[in-house]
Design a protein around this motif. Structure first.
Motif, short mmCIF file in Angstrom:
data_model
loop_
_atom_site.label_atom_id
_atom_site.label_comp_id
_atom_site.label_asym_id
_atom_site.label_seq_id
_atom_site.Cartn_x
_atom_site.Cartn_y
_atom_site.Cartn_z
N UNK A 138 0.81 -1.23 0.00
CA UNK A 138 0.00 0.00 0.00
C UNK A 138 0.84 1.27 0.00
N UNK A 169 -1.63 -0.34 -5.08
CA UNK A 169 -2.62 0.44 -5.83
C UNK A 169 -2.21 0.55 -7.30
N UNK A 170 -3.10 0.20 -8.21
CA UNK A 170 -2.72 0.21 -9.62
C UNK A 170 -2.20 1.56 -10.09
N UNK A 171 -2.70 2.62 -9.45
CA UNK A 171 -2.31 3.97 -9.86
C UNK A 171 -0.81 4.20 -9.68
N UNK A 197 -3.74 -3.99 -6.48
CA UNK A 197 -4.91 -4.09 -5.62
C UNK A 197 -6.16 -3.80 -6.46
N UNK A 198 -6.69 -4.83 -7.07
CA UNK A 198 -7.90 -4.66 -7.86
C UNK A 198 -9.02 -5.43 -7.20
N UNK A 199 -10.15 -4.78 -7.07
CA UNK A 199 -11.27 -5.40 -6.39
C UNK A 199 -11.55 -6.81 -6.88
N UNK A 229 -17.24 -5.73 -5.15
CA UNK A 229 -15.96 -5.06 -4.89
C UNK A 229 -16.10 -3.92 -3.90
N UNK A 249 -18.12 0.42 -8.95
CA UNK A 249 -18.52 -0.71 -9.80
C UNK A 249 -18.65 -1.99 -8.98
N UNK A 250 -19.38 -2.93 -9.51
CA UNK A 250 -19.57 -4.23 -8.87
C UNK A 250 -19.87 -4.07 -7.38
N UNK A 326 -14.28 -14.76 -13.94
CA UNK A 326 -13.63 -13.45 -14.14
C UNK A 326 -12.41 -13.31 -13.23
N UNK A 333 -3.78 -13.76 -15.36
CA UNK A 333 -3.04 -12.65 -15.98
C UNK A 333 -1.93 -12.16 -15.04
N UNK B 492 -7.23 -0.44 -14.31
CA UNK B 492 -6.87 -0.34 -12.90
C UNK B 492 -8.05 -0.60 -11.97
N UNK B 494 -10.91 1.12 -11.87
CA UNK B 494 -11.57 2.34 -11.40
C UNK B 494 -12.62 2.81 -12.39
N UNK B 495 -13.50 3.72 -11.95
CA UNK B 495 -14.38 4.41 -12.89
C UNK B 495 -14.29 5.92 -12.71
N UNK B 583 -7.10 3.92 -0.78
CA UNK B 583 -6.04 3.04 -1.26
C UNK B 583 -4.79 3.83 -1.63
N UNK B 584 -4.98 4.97 -2.27
CA UNK B 584 -3.83 5.73 -2.71
C UNK B 584 -4.14 7.21 -2.52
#
Lengths: 349, 722
Positions: A138, A169-171, A197-199, A229, A249-250, A326, A333, B492, B494-495, B583-584
């Protein structure tokens, strides 16, 4: 026969799911790889059960997970400890005969049960295993965890083959890769991969939440394997509802059964389940729309506050199961990005 | 059979109204059954095609040979009418398919209006009719009428008179009420359709059909929800160029929206979206059922006005003043009469009469005075329309005056007239005579004004420049940049976009933005700051933190490195405290823009009508001032201009109270560019530029927020790849 023990400095870094995904990857490469969780910390621990199902393992659960020691068992007598070790050895001997590579899942954190000399460190020594350290990525402070872990195992001369940053975090994934490079350069510890860290990687399914809340399906139970998520509470004005619901989402949306218009708005967006509280049955339009949108609607007797509190205090664990296509695909991946060859080389040396 | 499979879409649709053969499944001899009324009405409507009742038990239904199944019917069936319990409808569709039937009217209820089981049944039905290439009106509807075929397949009690109004209704009960009322009011219809649950055919196709129907002069709609919003607007815009469309959209109040949604199972959209959509579509919207017909009959009887300049001719002051007020409420003006008119009136009317508009012929004014006044108003080029008011005074002879009105109206057919015979018993004969001669005539003057205002609203719609205008193109936009950002955001998981990502999206579409980069450590912040140069703005950035100012997450005017590093640590600490689970968290370092007038430009995607754009007063008090105007994407240059001109902040931009005039052209262009952006990327569900600074040098989008829909994004990607 090679043994790899997956250990972690903190809880909830995704050890079990990572272990499943790793085993799936190894087996897909034709390696005869098996799963072993010598000790679990609770009777409710389903890890071995999930592994058995996910990997289609022939062994009994009592072999895959022979021992349970909880936090309330620290007053265990010497003979109890010995008994536990014997059972672990017996299981191990059985597994050893079948597999070329055993992936061993550590119990909780690296030092759990070290007072009883049954922590991951002792396990690795006893079972002749090398360590792969999973740390939460994190913040940059995970670097300290890696160093702590390395010296903890080093003290007992248990070899560490490397570390994996999980929950990154993907960012900031690219940034963290650079930091991983610095770590290897300054300490010689290999970073064998990063897991974003993806839901979708760790998310529970609708049904897992429904079971936990003891909720009742009002419709669309056939879509119970949708993943959740995020959670949102529907307590806003109708006018701003769409904007709010769209930001997630989700998600599971929790709202009073007396707010059908909000439920309809939530169902216009990417929602996995609508949880109606207060035991109030919604009008048929809500259920009809749910049917059209393929969104399960469930009902709990609690009010919204209690439901949210319960969810906040009882975090649901999303386990990796084969019916969650999914999730499995996403993990495949991720595993393609992990340095499996380097891992195997370190194990062989 | 082969020939029948080649029916065009148009022919399948026309078969609902002009079938040569009709089969009624569920036709009954039991007068308490819907299937009885359907056949009964069909028989007495004068339909001269062939009718095949289908009934399992009876050999004859209402005196006609009945068939046990569709298979037994000896001829091809153009229109299948279904009135059997919903669980049996699916199987019937298989039989209908075997017989090559394409047009199906499903009266049966028991579908999505009853809940999830019904909804599932309806979904299966939809899948089936799509597979078979059938078209369906209904289910859960009252049926349809075509008075020119003639044909009445409804289960109402009332007859309907032939006329030139086409009516589409989402409520069945409303139809029964209106039909009964219309008989009394002598109002006639060309076509009358109850659309029910709108499984397949809805108002969109019917408006198109009625648009081309020579017997229909005006189209009336009763809507609870529009499902295919974009198509609705497109079709209406096309059709209103030929004939007016007048609509009631119920469920506009908050409570009403709830009632409507529980009524037919449709999600009622926001009232604003409907208002904006009707405006864009050129549909005249009314709030009352009665107004619908007041305006509609006026359309079918009177010509369109050339201007909104109203001339009121009255014999009493009070009603004239009320009419004047209502003219203003309804967007009409009182015509300034020409000097010729005024002078001639002076010569011919009583010296005490008012010769300016409203023309008051006084209580003593009779047929002669009305004739002179009306004729002059007709000849006066300043007058676009005429309202004649008659109050019962001692000298009043309503029938005589009605005859004058009819005569003048016939002699000058190019200007519309409406009449208020303000009274009761005494006025009855005059009113009747007027209506018989196609002069819209009412008791109260407000209605007379409303009737003419309706005509003018239509005329104004027809002459709108934006109706014929295409949105502007901006060839230098960088689509690929936006595409890449959206791809990476979705990848990633996100939305919502980070501040720096949103800024980059705006920039790719040629919207001026300050230089912005994201820092995650103090060192990174310093490096970025040195690149951009002080003074700076710092903003907390995190997908989980949306209202930055609430946690002191925005710092403006950072002067040097010391301030920067202090602020960086403080902001991150505050953000961690308020959002421990975020998270970030990083900080956007942004070039400080020169402050201008604060505007907001935003877009939100309406589930029915698509992107709804706003422009207005921005800043943190946007919600307090509520000074915004709405428009539906795509927004043309004229629409963008009109939207901005409709705001209060527009006068500030123009330089109110000695301020400098802002670059208004750039503001308008920004709105047009935003419109183009969301048109190119329909996956964008929310976009807010707030504030957009505007001054004499141009505009600057200093804060941009964007939310996209993952579902839509993936759909777009899929469409592109195929």
């Amino acid at each position: 026969m090679k043994n790899l023990l997956i250990a972690s400095c903190s809880e909830r870094t995704g050890k079990t799911t990572f272990t499943m995904a790793l085993l799936r990857k190894l087996r897909s490469k034709g390696i005869q790889a098996g799963y072993f969780k010598p000790i679990s910390s609770s009777k409710d621990d389903r890890d071995a059960e999930v592994a058995k199902e996910f990997l289609d393992l022939p062994e009994d659960l009592s072999v895959l997970n022979p021992v349970t020691i909880t936090e309330w068992d620290y007053d265990m007598k010497e003979d109890g400890i010995e008994q536990a070790m014997n059972r672990i050895k017996k299981s191990y001997d059985e597994l050893k005969r079948v597999y070329d590579l055993l992936v061993i899942e550590g119990c909780r954190t690296i030092n759990y049960l070290s007072f009883l000399k049954l922590s991951s460190r002792e396990m690795a020594g006893m079972l002749d295993a090398k360590i792969l350290l999973l740390v939460s990525g994190r913040t940059d402070a995970q670097l300290d965890d890696v160093l702590l872990g390395a010296s903890y195992f080093n003290d007992a001369e248990v070899p560490l083959i490397g570390t994996i940053f999980s929950l990154v975090p993907p960012e900031i994934l690219e940034r963290e890769k650079a930091i991983a490079g610095r770590l290897t350069k300054t300490t010689d510890i290999k970073v064998l991969g990063l897991i974003p860290d993806k839901g979708v990687l760790a998310a529970p399914t609708v049904d897992e939440i429904v079971q936990m809340l003891n909720a009742k399906y009002l419709c669309c139970e056939e879509y119970k394997d949708r993943i959740v998520e995020d959670f949102q509470v529907g307590a806003m004005e109708l006018e701003s509802a769409l904007k709010f619901f769209r930001r997630s989402v989700n998600k599971a949306v929790i709202l009073g059964g007396d707010r059908p218009a909000l439920a309809l708005a939530a169902m216009e967006t990417d929602t996995s389940v609508v949880i109606l509280t207060g035991g109030i049955y919604p009008p048929s339009t809500v259920l009809a729309r749910a049917q059209e949108r393929k969104i399960p609607v469930v009902m709990v007797q609690w009010d919204t506050y209690t439901t949210v509190q319960y969810l906040a205090t009882h975090q649901v664990r999303g386990l990796l199961t084969l019916d969650q296509q999914e999730k499995v695909k996403e993990w495949d991946k991720i595993m393609n990005e992990i340095q499996i060859e380097a891992m195997l080389e370190s194990l062989a040396s | 059979m082969i020939k029948l499979l080649l029916l065009s879409d148009r022919e399948i649709l026309e078969n609902f109204f002009m079938p040569r053969t009709v089969a009624v499944v569920g036709a009954s001899n039991n007068p308490s059954k819907v299937g009885y009324s359907l056949l009964h009405n069909l028989l007495r409507s004068g339909y001269d095609g062939k009718i095949f009742p289908v009934n399992l038990k009876d050999e004859e239904v209402q005196g006609i040979k009945a068939y046990r199944t569709l298979k037994e019917i000896p001829e091809h069936v153009d229109l299948l009418v279904v009135s059997i319990p919903s669980p049996y409808v699916l199987d019937l569709m298989d039989e209908a398919h075997e017989r090559g039937i394409k047009s199906v009217l499903i009266i049966s209820a028991g579908f999505k209006e009853i809940g999830p089981e019904g909804a599932m049944l309806e979904q299966k039905l939809l899948a089936k009719i799509r597979e078979y290439g059938m078209r369906v009106i209904g289910p859960n509807c009252l049926g349809l009428i075509d008075n020119f075929t003639p044909l009445n397949i409804t289960f109402t009690k009332s007859n309907s008179k032939q006329g030139n109004l086409g009516f589409v209704s989402q409520s069945g009960a409303l139809i029964t009420g209106i039909l009964d009322w219309s008989v009394k009011e002598d109002i006639g219809f060309s076509k009358f359709v109850s659309v029910g649950n709108k499984l397949d055919i809805d108002e969109v196709e019917l408006i198109e059909l009625m648009g081309e129907d020579q017997h229909t002069k005006v189209i009336l709609l009763y809507l609870e929800a529009v499902n295919k919003g974009r198509e609705f607007i497109e079709v209406c815009r096309r059709v209103v160029k030929k004939k007016p469309i007048i609509a009631i959209k119920s469920g506009t109040s908050k409570a009403g929206a709830r009632a409507a949604s529980s009524h037919t199972g449709a999600m009622a959209g926001a009232n604003t979206a409907y208002t904006t959509a009707f405006e864009k579509a050129g549909v005249i919207r009314v709030d009352r059922i009665e107004d619908l017909f007041t305006i509609a009959t006026t359309f079918s009887w009177q010509p369109l006005p050339r201007s909104n300049q109203l001339c009121i001719i009255t014999n009493a002051g009070g009603p004239g003043i009320i009419a004047t007020d209502h003219a203003e409420f309804n967007g009409l003006s009182l015509a300034p009469l020409s000097s010729t008119t005024i002078n001639t009136l002076k010569q011919n009317l009583h010296p005490a009469a008012a010769t300016h508009n409203p023309i008051d012929v006084l209580g003593t004014g009779g047929a002669k005075e009305y004739r002179i006044s009306m004729e002059l108003a007709m000849k006066d080029p300043n007058v676009g329309m005429i309202l004649v008011i008659l109050a019962p005074q001692e000298m009043t002879k309503p029938v005589e005056i009605a005859e004058v009105i009819i005569d003048i109206s016939k002699r000058f057919p190019e200007k519309p007239v409406s009449v208020s015979f303000f009274g009761g018993k005494e006025m009855e004969k005059g009113l009747e005579l007027l209506k018989r001669n196609y002069i819209p005539a009412f008791t109260f003057p407000e209605k007379g004004v409303l009737a003419l205002a309706g005509l003018w609203r239509y005329q104004a719609i027809l002459s709108r420049p934006e109706f014929y205008e295409l949105p502007r193109e901006f060839p230098s936009v960088r689509k690929e940049i936006v595409q890449n950002i959206f791809d990476s955001v979705v990848e990633q998981g996100r939305v919502t976009l980070l501040g720096s990502e949103s800024i980059a999206v705006a920039q790719a579409y040629g919207i001026r933005v300050p230089q912005t980069e994201t820092a995650f450590t103090t060192n990174e912040a310093v490096e970025i700051a040195n690149r951009i140069g002080y003074p700076l703005v710092m903003k907390i950035t995190s997908p989980q933190i949306l209202h930055k100012t609430d946690i002191n997450g925005v710092r403006i005017g950072i002067q040097d490195e010391k301030e920067l590093t202090d602020a960086f640590a403080e902001m991150l600490r505050a953000a961690r405290t308020h959002f421990p689970h975020a998270k970030v968290i990083g900080v956007d370092i942004q070039q400080l823009a020169k402050k201008g007038t604060e505007l907001i430009i935003g877009v939100s995607k309406d589930p029915q009508f698509g992107h709804l754009a706003i422009i207005g007063t921005g800043g943190i008090y946007t919600n307090v001032f509520e000074d915004v105007q709405f428009g539906l994407v795509p927004i043309t240059h004229t629409e963008a201009t009109q939207m901005l001109e409709g705001t209060k902040v527009y006068s500030i931009l123009q330089g109110a109270r000695g301020g400098k005039k802002a670059d208004i052209g750039s503001v308008i262009e920004t709105l047009e560019r935003v419109s183009r952006l969301v048109q190119d990327f329909p996956q964008m569900v929310d976009l807010d530029i707030n504030p957009l600074f505007a001054d004499e040098t141009g505009v600057m989008a200093v804060d941009v927020k964007i939310t996209i829909s993952k579902e839509e994004h993936q759909k777009q990607k899929q469409e592109e790849s195929t």
